[in-house]
Write a protein that holds these residues in place. Structure first.
Motif, PDB file in Angstrom:
ATOM      1  N   GLY A   1       0.803  -1.213   0.000  1.00 51.22           N
ATOM      2  CA  GLY A   1       0.000   0.000   0.000  1.00 51.22           C
ATOM      3  C   GLY A   1       0.837   1.265   0.000  1.00 51.22           C
ATOM      4  O   GLY A   1       0.303   2.363   0.112  1.00 51.22           O
ATOM      5  N   ALA A   2       2.145   1.115  -0.138  1.00 51.59           N
ATOM      6  CA  ALA A   2       3.034   2.275  -0.102  1.00 51.59           C
ATOM      7  C   ALA A   2       4.408   1.901  -0.632  1.00 51.59           C
ATOM      8  O   ALA A   2       4.872   0.782  -0.428  1.00 51.59           O
ATOM      9  N   THR A   3       5.037   2.861  -1.263  1.00 48.30           N
ATOM     10  CA  THR A   3       6.435   2.719  -1.659  1.00 48.30           C
ATOM     11  C   THR A   3       7.309   3.011  -0.438  1.00 48.30           C
ATOM     12  O   THR A   3       6.813   3.536   0.568  1.00 48.30           O
ATOM     13  N   PRO A   4       8.603   2.719  -0.504  1.00 44.74           N
ATOM     14  CA  PRO A   4       9.468   3.078   0.628  1.00 44.74           C
ATOM     15  C   PRO A   4       9.409   4.567   0.991  1.00 44.74           C
ATOM     16  O   PRO A   4       9.443   4.916   2.173  1.00 44.74           O
ATOM     17  N   GLY A   5       9.287   5.438   0.004  1.00 46.96           N
ATOM     18  CA  GLY A   5       9.163   6.868   0.297  1.00 46.96           C
ATOM     19  C   GLY A   5       7.905   7.179   1.080  1.00 46.96           C
ATOM     20  O   GLY A   5       7.927   7.940   2.049  1.00 46.96           O
ATOM     21  N   LYS A   6       6.793   6.596   0.674  1.00 45.59           N
ATOM     22  CA  LYS A   6       5.541   6.802   1.409  1.00 45.59           C
ATOM     23  C   LYS A   6       5.625   6.171   2.800  1.00 45.59           C
ATOM     24  O   LYS A   6       5.138   6.737   3.782  1.00 45.59           O
ATOM     25  N   MET A   7       6.214   4.979   2.882  1.00 45.34           N
ATOM     26  CA  MET A   7       6.359   4.327   4.196  1.00 45.34           C
ATOM     27  C   MET A   7       7.159   5.208   5.144  1.00 45.34           C
ATOM     28  O   MET A   7       6.796   5.343   6.322  1.00 45.34           O
ATOM     29  N   ALA A   8       8.238   5.803   4.645  1.00 44.92           N
ATOM     30  CA  ALA A   8       9.096   6.646   5.488  1.00 44.92           C
ATOM     31  C   ALA A   8       8.334   7.850   6.052  1.00 44.92           C
ATOM     32  O   ALA A   8       8.654   8.334   7.135  1.00 44.92           O
ATOM     33  N   LEU A   9       7.316   8.300   5.332  1.00 46.45           N
ATOM     34  CA  LEU A   9       6.550   9.469   5.764  1.00 46.45           C
ATOM     35  C   LEU A   9       5.192   9.117   6.347  1.00 46.45           C
ATOM     36  O   LEU A   9       4.361   9.999   6.581  1.00 46.45           O
ATOM     37  N   GLY A  10       4.949   7.831   6.578  1.00 51.55           N
ATOM     38  CA  GLY A  10       3.694   7.414   7.199  1.00 51.55           C
ATOM     39  C   GLY A  10       2.479   7.569   6.302  1.00 51.55           C
ATOM     40  O   GLY A  10       1.402   7.892   6.789  1.00 51.55           O
ATOM     41  N   LEU A  11       2.656   7.334   5.007  1.00 51.26           N
ATOM     42  CA  LEU A  11       1.561   7.456   4.051  1.00 51.26           C
ATOM     43  C   LEU A  11       1.172   6.087   3.508  1.00 51.26           C
ATOM     44  O   LEU A  11       1.992   5.173   3.491  1.00 51.26           O
ATOM     45  N   ARG A  12      -0.053   5.980   3.054  1.00 53.66           N
ATOM     46  CA  ARG A  12      -0.517   4.740   2.428  1.00 53.66           C
ATOM     47  C   ARG A  12      -1.538   5.080   1.347  1.00 53.66           C
ATOM     48  O   ARG A  12      -2.345   5.978   1.518  1.00 53.66           O
ATOM     49  N   VAL A  13      -1.496   4.316   0.256  1.00 54.80           N
ATOM     50  CA  VAL A  13      -2.489   4.427  -0.810  1.00 54.80           C
ATOM     51  C   VAL A  13      -3.594   3.429  -0.502  1.00 54.80           C
ATOM     52  O   VAL A  13      -3.320   2.247  -0.277  1.00 54.80           O
TER      53      VAL A  13
END
Length: 146
Positions: A65-77
């Motif tokens: 549900g997230a790329t490493p960049g999104k994971m690092a910033l606490g985001l999810r699609v």
């Protein structure tokens, strides 16, 4: 769900770029192409930039549900109904949708700055939204849907 700001999404994308650019350079080097001096053909761009990038985004989005960049910033699609993204949705968002978002001078990405739910064209095409994890429900990061 707290809708992620376009600025946080942009930062996540920059982090992903820090992973993807060296990966493309490595693949080109393994193929005997000097990525710093050689001009590339359309086929080389497709093989060493587009395909790896599409695979990266689709695989991470579908599995986590997230790329490493999104994971690092606490985001999810997630889908707009809050459900996790499946493989078809990830493909529609990351390949078809982002290609269409990019073509007219990145207008599809800029759309997120003005859309009430901060959805870019690729989100609208795939019926997805990017959210922050562990936040209060029903708001954007800025505190309202506007």
């Amino acid at each position: 769900m707290v809708i992620a700001s376009p600025w946080r999404r942009l930062l996540a994308s920059l982090i992903d770029g820090l992973i993807l650019v060296p990966l493309s350079f490595l693949l080109m080097s393994l193929a005997g192409i000097n990525p710093l001096t050689a001009s590339t053909t359309f086929l080389q761009d497709f093989l060493f930039n587009w395909l790896p990038s599409w695979a990266y985004y689709v695989i991470f989005t579908a599995l986590y549900g997230a790329t490493p960049g999104k994971m690092a910033l606490g985001l999810r699609v997630v889908r707009t109904d809050g459900q996790p993204v499946d493989w078809l949705t990830a493909f529609m968002r990351e390949v078809i949708g982002k290609t269409l978002s990019t073509l007219p001078l990145l207008l599809g990405y800029l759309w997120a700055f003005f859309h009430p739910r901060r959805q870019a064209w690729h989100d609208l095409i795939a019926d997805t939204v990017v959210v922050r994890l562990g936040q209060a429900r029903g708001k954007t990061e800025e505190g309202s849907l506007g």
